[in-house]
Design a protein around this motif. Structure first.
Motif, PDB file in Angstrom:
ATOM      1  N   VAL A   1     111.366  11.016  80.994  1.00 18.99           N
ATOM      2  CA  VAL A   1     110.092  10.868  80.283  1.00 18.99           C
ATOM      3  C   VAL A   1     108.973  10.820  81.327  1.00 18.99           C
ATOM      4  CG1 VAL A   1     108.726   9.419  78.732  1.00 18.99           C
ATOM      5  CG2 VAL A   1     111.196   9.628  78.389  1.00 18.99           C
ATOM      6  N   VAL A   2     107.916  11.596  81.112  1.00 18.79           N
ATOM      7  CA  VAL A   2     106.777  11.606  82.019  1.00 18.79           C
ATOM      8  C   VAL A   2     105.615  10.886  81.344  1.00 18.79           C
ATOM      9  CG1 VAL A   2     105.186  13.016  83.367  1.00 18.79           C
ATOM     10  CG2 VAL A   2     107.548  13.765  83.055  1.00 18.79           C
ATOM     11  N   LEU A   3     105.062   9.887  82.031  1.00 21.18           N
ATOM     12  CA  LEU A   3     103.985   9.069  81.488  1.00 21.18           C
ATOM     13  C   LEU A   3     102.721   9.244  82.329  1.00 21.18           C
ATOM     14  CD1 LEU A   3     105.861   5.686  80.842  1.00 21.18           C
ATOM     15  CD2 LEU A   3     105.466   7.539  79.220  1.00 21.18           C
ATOM     16  N   TYR A   4     101.584   9.168  81.647  1.00 21.80           N
ATOM     17  CA  TYR A   4     100.283   9.060  82.312  1.00 21.80           C
ATOM     18  C   TYR A   4      99.888   7.587  82.279  1.00 21.80           C
ATOM     19  CZ  TYR A   4      95.195   8.842  82.652  1.00 21.80           C
ATOM     20  OH  TYR A   4      93.920   8.499  82.999  1.00 21.80           O
ATOM     21  N   ILE A   5      99.474   7.050  83.409  1.00 22.06           N
ATOM     22  CA  ILE A   5      99.051   5.657  83.463  1.00 22.06           C
ATOM     23  C   ILE A   5      97.806   5.543  84.336  1.00 22.06           C
ATOM     24  CG2 ILE A   5     101.439   4.846  83.239  1.00 22.06           C
ATOM     25  CD1 ILE A   5     101.275   3.982  86.187  1.00 22.06           C
TER      26      ILE A   5
ATOM     27  N   ILE B   1     103.974   9.031  86.017  1.00 23.47           N
ATOM     28  CA  ILE B   1     105.221   8.339  86.350  1.00 23.47           C
ATOM     29  C   ILE B   1     106.363   9.041  85.640  1.00 23.47           C
ATOM     30  CG2 ILE B   1     106.490   6.160  86.210  1.00 23.47           C
ATOM     31  CD1 ILE B   1     104.191   6.006  88.112  1.00 23.47           C
ATOM     32  N   GLU B   2     107.455   9.277  86.354  1.00 21.32           N
ATOM     33  CA  GLU B   2     108.679   9.835  85.763  1.00 21.32           C
ATOM     34  C   GLU B   2     109.697   8.709  85.588  1.00 21.32           C
ATOM     35  OE1 GLU B   2     110.156  13.043  88.071  1.00 21.32           O
ATOM     36  OE2 GLU B   2     108.545  14.426  87.511  1.00 21.32           O
TER      37      GLU B   2
ATOM     38  N   ARG C   1      97.980   0.356  82.846  1.00 21.59           N
ATOM     39  CA  ARG C   1      97.320   0.325  81.543  1.00 21.59           C
ATOM     40  C   ARG C   1      97.100   1.761  81.065  1.00 21.59           C
ATOM     41  NH1 ARG C   1      91.952   1.670  82.147  1.00 21.59           N
ATOM     42  NH2 ARG C   1      90.980   1.311  84.182  1.00 21.59           N
ATOM     43  N   ASP C   2      96.661   1.872  79.819  1.00 21.63           N
ATOM     44  CA  ASP C   2      96.362   3.177  79.213  1.00 21.63           C
ATOM     45  C   ASP C   2      97.550   4.134  79.313  1.00 21.63           C
ATOM     46  OD1 ASP C   2      93.878   2.057  78.890  1.00 21.63           O
ATOM     47  OD2 ASP C   2      92.956   3.145  80.559  1.00 21.63           O
ATOM     48  N   LEU C   3      98.752   3.641  79.010  1.00 28.03           N
ATOM     49  CA  LEU C   3      99.956   4.473  79.122  1.00 28.03           C
ATOM     50  C   LEU C   3      99.995   5.506  78.001  1.00 28.03           C
ATOM     51  CD1 LEU C   3     100.700   1.692  80.607  1.00 28.03           C
ATOM     52  CD2 LEU C   3     103.059   2.395  80.271  1.00 28.03           C
ATOM     53  N   LYS C   4     100.288   6.746  78.364  1.00 33.49           N
ATOM     54  CA  LYS C   4     100.423   7.836  77.404  1.00 33.49           C
ATOM     55  C   LYS C   4     101.633   8.684  77.780  1.00 33.49           C
ATOM     56  CE  LYS C   4      95.404   8.163  76.772  1.00 33.49           C
ATOM     57  NZ  LYS C   4      94.213   9.053  76.903  1.00 33.49           N
ATOM     58  N   VAL C   5     102.329   9.201  76.759  1.00 32.73           N
ATOM     59  CA  VAL C   5     103.496  10.053  76.991  1.00 32.73           C
ATOM     60  C   VAL C   5     103.025  11.492  77.175  1.00 32.73           C
ATOM     61  CG1 VAL C   5     105.686  10.880  76.075  1.00 32.73           C
ATOM     62  CG2 VAL C   5     104.978   8.523  75.646  1.00 32.73           C
ATOM     63  N   ILE C   6     103.326  12.062  78.336  1.00 34.41           N
ATOM     64  CA  ILE C   6     102.981  13.463  78.608  1.00 34.41           C
ATOM     65  C   ILE C   6     104.136  14.381  78.229  1.00 34.41           C
ATOM     66  CG2 ILE C   6     102.338  15.119  80.402  1.00 34.41           C
ATOM     67  CD1 ILE C   6     101.057  12.875  81.943  1.00 34.41           C
TER      68      ILE C   6
ATOM     69  N   LYS D   1     104.340   8.175  69.604  1.00 36.70           N
ATOM     70  CA  LYS D   1     102.893   7.991  69.691  1.00 36.70           C
ATOM     71  C   LYS D   1     102.603   6.495  69.795  1.00 36.70           C
ATOM     72  CE  LYS D   1     101.830  12.128  66.988  1.00 36.70           C
ATOM     73  NZ  LYS D   1     101.150  12.674  65.782  1.00 36.70           N
ATOM     74  N   PRO D   2     102.364   6.018  71.002  1.00 35.91           N
ATOM     75  CA  PRO D   2     102.149   4.579  71.169  1.00 35.91           C
ATOM     76  C   PRO D   2     100.828   4.135  70.565  1.00 35.91           C
ATOM     77  CG  PRO D   2     101.689   5.711  73.217  1.00 35.91           C
ATOM     78  CD  PRO D   2     102.224   6.745  72.266  1.00 35.91           C
ATOM     79  N   THR D   3     100.797   2.882  70.140  1.00 36.72           N
ATOM     80  CA  THR D   3      99.571   2.283  69.640  1.00 36.72           C
ATOM     81  C   THR D   3      98.785   1.735  70.815  1.00 36.72           C
ATOM     82  OG1 THR D   3     100.693   1.685  67.595  1.00 36.72           O
ATOM     83  CG2 THR D   3      98.624   0.540  68.094  1.00 36.72           C
ATOM     84  N   PRO D   4      97.600   2.232  71.072  1.00 36.59           N
ATOM     85  CA  PRO D   4      96.850   1.764  72.251  1.00 36.59           C
ATOM     86  C   PRO D   4      96.470   0.302  72.099  1.00 36.59           C
ATOM     87  CG  PRO D   4      95.472   3.160  70.865  1.00 36.59           C
ATOM     88  CD  PRO D   4      96.853   3.239  70.303  1.00 36.59           C
ATOM     89  N   LYS D   5      96.572  -0.430  73.186  1.00 34.11           N
ATOM     90  CA  LYS D   5      96.196  -1.828  73.214  1.00 34.11           C
ATOM     91  C   LYS D   5      94.752  -1.960  73.677  1.00 34.11           C
ATOM     92  CE  LYS D   5     100.877  -3.450  74.215  1.00 34.11           C
ATOM     93  NZ  LYS D   5     101.719  -4.241  75.149  1.00 34.11           N
ATOM     94  N   GLU D   6      94.108  -2.955  73.089  1.00 34.23           N
ATOM     95  CA  GLU D   6      92.725  -3.195  73.470  1.00 34.23           C
ATOM     96  C   GLU D   6      92.681  -3.834  74.856  1.00 34.23           C
ATOM     97  OE1 GLU D   6      90.105  -2.224  71.937  1.00 34.23           O
ATOM     98  OE2 GLU D   6      91.196  -1.349  70.247  1.00 34.23           O
TER      99      GLU D   6
END
Length: 341
Positions: free
Chosen positions: A280-284, A334-335, A293-298, A128-133
């Motif tokens: 790993v599949v990411l939403y960016i 992104i994969e 930016r706004d990277l999230k692990v799907i 669970k990444p910490t979102p950056k401002e």
């Protein structure tokens, strides 16, 4: 020889055989063999062969007249050393067994064997990444510098172009050219909906008709002809159109961002020791400058690979997505693959 002398007579001279010296005995024998073969008819030879195949003639017993001849010993120089070879082999095997016992009873070896390797259970929970401002992308705002806050209402039609901004209070009631107000938002965007017949900000609380203290047309607090606290012809906070804090989706005139620099991810020590592989599949969101930016692990993998994937993609650079010839923030997945060579 005189003319009246007669030729010398030889045995075997007949009227069929002209006078002359007799042939050799070998020639006579060969002629007799060939004469028998030539004179025997083919069918007799065939019948004879069949009879010999069915009833082969009995041959006399073979009489061996050869005698054994003495030869040298095949072992040569090593002959007679059998006992010595057996003793040497026994000594070698005994030495190997003694060496194995010596190593097994050695205290240093026993200590190494008894050493325990501590195995740590890996944390398989998703990262669970910490979102950056970071500043939000997309959005809109507007107003006519009214002293009252924007009023509540529904959003206008969504479109990829805007000719007239939405207004809760229309100052020009008799325009020369009537056009429908729009917001530059993708038609399939998930916008808030309210059951009202007037235009306004669906998130507002005021019921008094007002365009808000913003400027440039629209309804809200910022400039740009949109609705909300941002700037631009979109909705919500942020700037540049579309949904506030969001980005465009690929399709409908929006091109996909293209990676132009993508360093490979590092392997975590836990995954390397476990020989763990996967994707790993990411939403960016790729902004207008091509930065992710706004990277999230799907779809996570665990073992520290999710964090390594995010760290790698944060360094990527893209050719931004385009809409109407201008770069815009675009959502993408992104994969990131992890493979052990």
């Amino acid at each position: 020889m005189a003319a009246h002398d007669e030729p010398m007579a030889y045995p075997g001279n007949t009227p069929q055989n002209p006078p002359g010296p007799p042939p050799d005995d070998a020639d006579i024998h060969l002629q007799r063999l060939l004469a028998d073969q030539i004179e025997e008819p083919v069918y007799k030879s065939f019948i004879k062969n069949i009879k010999e195949f069915i009833h082969p003639p009995k041959l006399p017993p073979l009489q061996v007249t050869s005698q054994p001849v003495p030869v040298k010993d095949i072992w040569g120089f090593y002959g007679g050393q059998e006992k010595r070879a057996g003793v040497t082999s026994l000594a070698i095997h005994a030495g190997l067994i003694a060496l194995a016992l010596l190593i097994g009873t050695n205290k240093t070896v026993q200590k190494i064997v008894k050493e325990e390797v501590a195995l740590i259970a890996p944390d398989l929970a998703p990262y669970k990444p910490t979102p950056k401002e970071k500043p939000m992308g997309g959005g809109g705002g507007g107003g006519d510098r009214s002293p009252t806050p924007p009023s509540k209402g529904k959003l206008p039609k969504l479109s990829d172009k805007q000719f007239v901004p939405p207004m809760a209070v229309v100052h020009n009631e008799n325009p020369k050219l009537v056009m429908e107000p729009t917001l530059i938002i993708q038609p399939d965007a998930n916008i808030p909906k309210v059951d009202m017949n007037v235009l306004g900000d669906p998130l507002a609380k005021s019921g008094i008709a007002s365009n808000g203290p913003g400027s440039g047309g629209g309804i809200g607090y910022g400039p740009g002809g949109g609705v909300g606290r941002g700037s631009g012809p979109g909705f919500g906070p942020g700037s540049g159109g579309n949904m506030g804090g969001g980005a465009y989706r690929i399709g409908g005139g929006v091109s996909a961002p293209i990676p132009i620099y993508k360093p490979e991810p590092d392997y975590s020590e836990e995954a390397r020791k476990a020989k763990f592989q996967g994707t790993v599949v990411l939403y960016i969101v790729v902004d207008e400058k091509g930065n992710p930016r706004d990277l999230k692990v799907i779809r996570p993998l665990g073992l520290g690979l999710d964090q390594k994937a995010i760290e790698a993609v944060e360094k990527w650079r893209f050719r931004p997505g385009m809409k109407d010839g201008k770069p815009v923030p675009v959502q993408a997945t992104i994969e990131v693959s992890f493979r052990l060579l």
